[in-house]
Design an enzyme around this catalytic site. Structure first.
Site, short mmCIF file in Angstrom:
data_model
loop_
_atom_site.label_atom_id
_atom_site.label_comp_id
_atom_site.label_asym_id
_atom_site.label_seq_id
_atom_site.Cartn_x
_atom_site.Cartn_y
_atom_site.Cartn_z
N TYR A 8 0.82 -1.21 0.00
CA TYR A 8 0.00 0.00 0.00
C TYR A 8 0.86 1.27 0.00
CZ TYR A 8 -4.71 -1.90 0.69
OH TYR A 8 -5.91 -2.51 0.53
N LYS A 37 3.11 -15.40 1.56
CA LYS A 37 3.46 -16.23 0.42
C LYS A 37 4.97 -16.43 0.46
CE LYS A 37 1.36 -17.09 -3.07
NZ LYS A 37 0.89 -18.42 -3.52
N ASP A 79 -3.01 -17.89 -0.01
CA ASP A 79 -4.02 -18.44 -0.92
C ASP A 79 -4.72 -19.64 -0.28
OD1 ASP A 79 -1.60 -19.80 -1.10
OD2 ASP A 79 -1.84 -20.33 -3.21
N ASP A 118 -6.38 -7.29 3.64
CA ASP A 118 -7.51 -6.62 2.98
C ASP A 118 -8.40 -7.67 2.32
OD1 ASP A 118 -8.97 -4.39 1.95
OD2 ASP A 118 -7.98 -4.67 0.02
N ASP A 125 -12.20 -9.22 3.83
CA ASP A 125 -13.45 -9.15 3.06
C ASP A 125 -14.07 -10.53 2.93
OD1 ASP A 125 -13.44 -6.42 2.64
OD2 ASP A 125 -13.86 -6.58 0.49
C1 IPM Z 1 -10.47 -1.41 3.68
C2 IPM Z 1 -10.69 -0.71 2.36
C3 IPM Z 1 -9.54 0.26 2.15
C4 IPM Z 1 -8.26 -0.57 2.04
C5 IPM Z 1 -9.71 1.20 0.96
C6 IPM Z 1 -10.98 2.01 1.09
C7 IPM Z 1 -8.53 2.11 0.79
O1 IPM Z 1 -10.80 -1.64 1.34
O2 IPM Z 1 -10.39 -0.72 4.71
O3 IPM Z 1 -10.38 -2.63 3.68
O4 IPM Z 1 -7.95 -1.10 0.98
O5 IPM Z 1 -7.56 -0.68 3.04
MG MG Z 2 -10.86 -3.64 2.00
#
Ligand code: IPM
Ligand code: MG
Length: 369
Positions: free
Chosen positions: A143, A194, A227, A251, A255
């Site tokens: 990032y 990884k 993975d 990240d 999710d």
């Molecule tokens: C998260 C989001 C952020 C990230 C974005 C909005 C920059 O996806 O907090 O997971 O990638 O960290």
């Molecule tokens: Mg995210």
């Protein structure tokens, strides 16, 4: 009476402001009934800041966040700002705050509440009782790594570059957070990387092992390729307790874990900095769901994740464990009682909007107090 607690509220965009309104309702209740005192200020971030000041994260917001004891963040982004140049995206709002406040440990719980077990896309027996904590590194890795950018050579051919970089200090400090948390939970850390293809992954694995051996030998440690971790999360999620991951893998995995619960609208998160010599620690709390522009302004968003983020704030930043538990219990009771916003709606339940959900949480708090 407890001393004032400085709280910065950044509602942001989309459903941010409307779910934040329900947190205000909880705060008012706490001030009246629990004699808690907060010194609250509000600031601009994301698209809201772009509209007002032309930047996604004004210096004044960073300064206010630094001065605050804790930041409660809503969400940023929306179609209105999608075509802006890369340097002005609303997402930079949260990225700048994480970086400048040194918020390196992003804690993302993925919990399946019993009454919501059918909301998951997985079979109930696979997810019932699921309780995972993902610890995502959040100020390093790809990032922020340099070099980054898009270069163009003499022939006009473009190359996009991002760099995954981790120092051993960065890995060690976030690993400590994960091990520490595991001790308060089921005592297991699964560290993901990884190491089979990435040099930063090799170092990640080595440093996590070193920290484990030297400081946390009592915690069960397992290494897993990222993975494979994604696959295991979908097939046997209950094997996990704490998952430790880099910024990018965290990240993705967070999710995925959130989707397993089937209720994004219920999941909070905390992002913590280092404890300073004076005992203070910067921290920001935000729901996992984004700004959800498709339903913004309709009064139908689920305020639970924002409310539960406030509960995390009380626990981590203000040491108010009892109040945090109370709010979490109140939210659970509302859901168990059959009130549902659209995102967690199920047959036979009562569909309600944002405000009714918030009011119901206050009513449950009143019963618990
Ligand atoms: C998260 C989001 C952020 C990230 C974005 C909005 C920059 O996806 O907090 O997971 O990638 O960290
Ligand atoms: Mg995210």
């Amino acid at each position: 009476m407890p001393a004032n607690k400085k709280l910065l509220i950044l509602p942001g965009d989309g459903i941010g402001p409307e779910v934040m309104r329900e947190v205000r309702r909880i705060i008012e209740w706490m001030e009246q009934r629990r004699h808690a005192r907060f010194e609250i200020s509000e600031g601009l971030v994301g698209g809201a800041a772009l509209d007002a000041e032309g930047v996604p994260c004004p210096d004044s917001t960073v300064a206010a966040a630094r001065a605050a004891d804790a930041v409660l963040f809503g969400s940023v982004g929306g179609p209105k700002w999608d075509s802006l140049p890369f340097e002005r995206r609303p997402e930079l709002g949260i990225l700048r705050l994480r970086k400048e406040l040194g918020l390196f440990a992003n804690l993302r719980p993925a919990v399946v509440l019993d009454p919501l077990v059918d909301a998951s896309s997985l079979k109930p027996e696979v997810v019932r009782g699921l309780d995972i904590m993902i610890v995502r590194e959040s100020t390093g890795g790809i990032y922020f790594g340099e070099p980054r950018g898009i270069t163009t050579d003499a022939a006009g051919r473009r190359t996009g570059i991002d760099t995954e970089v981790y120092t051993e200090e960065e890995i060690a400090r976030v690993a400590r957070i994960a091990f520490d948390l595991a001790r308060k939970r089921r005592n297991k850390v699964t560290s993901t990387e990884k190491a089979n293809v990435m040099q930063s992954g090799r170092l990640w694995r080595a440093v996590v092992s070193e920290v484990h051996k030297a400081e946390f030998p009592d915690v069960q440690l397992e290494h897993m390729y990222a993975d494979n971790a994604a696959m295991q999360l979908c097939s046997r999620p209950k094997q996990f307790d704490v998952i430790l991951a880099s910024n990018l893998f965290g990240d993705l995995l967070s999710d995925l874990a959130a989707a397993l619960t089937g209720s994004l609208g219920m999941l909070p998160s905390a992002t913590l900095g280092a404890v300073q010599p004076d005992g203070r620690r910067h921290a920001l709390y935000e729901p996992i769901h984004g700004s959800a522009p498709d339903i913004a302004g309709k009064g139908i968003a689920n305020p639970s994740a924002q409310i539960l983020s406030f509960a995390m704030l009380l626990r981590w930043s203000f040491g108010m464990e009892e109040d945090a538990r109370m709010i979490e219990t109140a939210v659970e009771k509302v859901v168990a009682g059959g009130l549902r916003t659209a995102d967690i709606m199920q047959p036979g339940m009562a569909r309600v909007g944002t405000a009714v959900m918030g009011e119901a949480v206050v009513r449950e708090l009143e019963k618990l107090a």
